[in-house]
Write a protein that holds these residues in place. Structure first.
Motif, PDB file in Angstrom:
ATOM      1  N   ASP A 114       0.856  -1.186   0.000  1.00  0.00           N
ATOM      2  CA  ASP A 114       0.000   0.000   0.000  1.00  0.00           C
ATOM      3  C   ASP A 114       0.892   1.236   0.000  1.00  0.00           C
ATOM      4  O   ASP A 114       1.272   1.742   1.053  1.00  0.00           O
ATOM      5  CB  ASP A 114      -0.920  -0.020   1.222  1.00  0.00           C
ATOM      6  N   GLN A 115       1.213   1.729  -1.170  1.00  0.00           N
ATOM      7  CA  GLN A 115       2.205   2.789  -1.303  1.00  0.00           C
ATOM      8  C   GLN A 115       1.657   4.207  -1.096  1.00  0.00           C
ATOM      9  O   GLN A 115       2.392   5.106  -0.742  1.00  0.00           O
ATOM     10  CB  GLN A 115       2.867   2.711  -2.688  1.00  0.00           C
ATOM     11  N   ASP A 116       0.375   4.420  -1.360  1.00  0.00           N
ATOM     12  CA  ASP A 116      -0.184   5.769  -1.252  1.00  0.00           C
ATOM     13  C   ASP A 116       0.711   6.750  -2.010  1.00  0.00           C
ATOM     14  O   ASP A 116       1.209   7.741  -1.476  1.00  0.00           O
ATOM     15  CB  ASP A 116      -0.320   6.186   0.218  1.00  0.00           C
ATOM     16  N   ARG A 117       0.935   6.454  -3.292  1.00  0.00           N
ATOM     17  CA  ARG A 117       1.872   7.228  -4.116  1.00  0.00           C
ATOM     18  C   ARG A 117       1.481   8.696  -4.242  1.00  0.00           C
ATOM     19  O   ARG A 117       0.307   9.052  -4.217  1.00  0.00           O
ATOM     20  CB  ARG A 117       1.955   6.627  -5.526  1.00  0.00           C
ATOM     21  N   ILE A 118       2.482   9.524  -4.414  1.00  0.00           N
ATOM     22  CA  ILE A 118       2.268  10.935  -4.729  1.00  0.00           C
ATOM     23  C   ILE A 118       1.745  10.988  -6.158  1.00  0.00           C
ATOM     24  O   ILE A 118       2.350  10.422  -7.079  1.00  0.00           O
ATOM     25  CB  ILE A 118       3.587  11.713  -4.610  1.00  0.00           C
ATOM     26  N   ARG A 119       0.622  11.648  -6.370  1.00  0.00           N
ATOM     27  CA  ARG A 119       0.008  11.695  -7.688  1.00  0.00           C
ATOM     28  C   ARG A 119      -0.020  13.115  -8.230  1.00  0.00           C
ATOM     29  O   ARG A 119       0.044  14.103  -7.486  1.00  0.00           O
ATOM     30  CB  ARG A 119      -1.428  11.144  -7.634  1.00  0.00           C
ATOM     31  N   GLY A 120      -0.096  13.204  -9.555  1.00  0.00           N
ATOM     32  CA  GLY A 120      -0.154  14.497 -10.219  1.00  0.00           C
ATOM     33  C   GLY A 120      -1.498  14.717 -10.899  1.00  0.00           C
ATOM     34  O   GLY A 120      -2.393  13.873 -10.834  1.00  0.00           O
ATOM     35  N   LYS A 121      -1.623  15.856 -11.558  1.00  0.00           N
ATOM     36  CA  LYS A 121      -2.851  16.188 -12.278  1.00  0.00           C
ATOM     37  C   LYS A 121      -2.522  16.531 -13.726  1.00  0.00           C
ATOM     38  O   LYS A 121      -1.439  17.020 -14.033  1.00  0.00           O
ATOM     39  CB  LYS A 121      -3.561  17.374 -11.608  1.00  0.00           C
TER      40      LYS A 121
END
Length: 324
Positions: free
Chosen positions: A48-55
């Motif tokens: 469960d990485q909860d990655r940093i996401r972009g837009k």
């Protein structure tokens, strides 16, 4: 930035306690772990990485060729070899995690596409590009002059390599003469192999002993060989060496070099088939994530702050061709 400073920063970040915990989870102890028998780095290596996401950024997404935009996916190749912290398996032994996947995810998000990841052997990364199976490869690929003849590059990280030796080995590597007569392993088809072969040839021309080069593709194999004394050192990417030194506690760094050899700083890049029309989109996306800070957060998370670039370069000078 010097190679020494980058590796020092990587090790320092990895060994900092409580600094690189999972995003958004106040109870870090539930998902921050280290591989069995290794020290805890404070990095979340659970599934469960909860990655940093972009837009999506419309102006950058518009740079993507129409065919890819209509498809809606970006087909990304990555090496199946497990090398932490670049690309490796989480504690469930099936979820792929690492800095390369995190950066690729940010690029895909910025382009408004869905990432379609596939893991293959190192040599098949380039086969996949040649056959248009992959739109991109993000897998610690160094820019080289030879590769530039067939591929386009958008840089996203500095490339440094390190000689890793058994702890207490008592020797340092500063140049070719320091590895003369030594048994050193390397992964085949890499720029590290190219540099090591050239150093061995240089030693022979100078009347010194050549390097006895051994080939291992899997991390576990060359570390076993190192601890058993079958090899004197392994030459590989500095981030991987720093991570292993920090977690296993059985080895140390004997020396670092630029991944481009000589006085040229090596660069790691998103790689695409030449004239695919995608490289400008990749470079623009990378510049965007650098500017919005998400890129820096990913590098900090994996202990790679010292490998950061200020902007993406398209097809910069790379590792020179072997002299004939």
């Amino acid at each position: 930035m010097s190679v020494r400073r980058s590796i020092t920063l990587a090790i320092a970040t990895l060994t900092a306690t409580g600094l690189l915990t999972a995003c958004g989870n106040p109870d870090a102890s539930t998902d921050v772990a280290a591989p069995k028998g290794e020290k805890d780095t404070g990095i979340n290596i659970g599934p469960d990485q909860d990655r940093i996401r972009g837009k999506k950024v419309d102006s950058i997404a518009a740079l993507v060729p129409e065919e890819v935009r209509k498809r809606g996916t970006l087909r990304i190749g990555a090496s199946a070899t497990s090398v932490a912290p670049l690309g490796f398996y989480a504690t469930d032994d099936k979820t792929r995690i690492g800095s390369e996947i995190d950066i690729a995810t940010l690029i895909v998000d910025t382009l408004g596409l869905k990432g379609q990841f596939e893991e293959v052997s190192w040599e098949n990364l380039f086969v996949g590009l040649d056959s248009s199976k992959f739109d991109a490869v993000l897998s610690n690929v160094t820019v080289t002059e030879e590769r530039k003849e067939k591929y386009d590059f958008a840089t996203y990280r500095l490339d440094n390599a390190a000689f890793e030796i058994k702890k207490g080995g008592g020797w340092k590597v500063k140049g070719p003469e320091d590895v003369a007569g030594k048994t050193i392993s390397v992964a085949s088809g890499t720029n590290q192999e190219k540099i090591l072969v050239e150093w061995s040839e240089e030693n022979v021309k100078a009347g010194r002993k050549p390097v006895d080069i051994k080939y291992f593709q899997n991390e576990s194999d060359y570390y076993l060989a190192l601890q058993s004394g079958r090899i004197d050192a392994h030459l590989g990417p500095s981030p991987a060496a720093a991570y292993h030194v920090a977690t296993a506690g059985q080895s140390e760094i004997a020396g670092q070099i630029s991944g481009a050899g000589g006085d040229l700083q090596g660069k790691i890049a998103a790689t695409t088939k030449k004239d695919s029309g995608l490289v400008k989109a990749y470079a623009a996306a990378i510049d965007h994530i650098i500017e919005d800070g998400s890129y820096g957060k990913v590098l900090e998370r994996w202990g790679l702050t010292g490998e950061a670039v200020e902007k993406s370069e398209i097809n910069p000078p790379g590792l020179p061709k072997t002299k004939s």
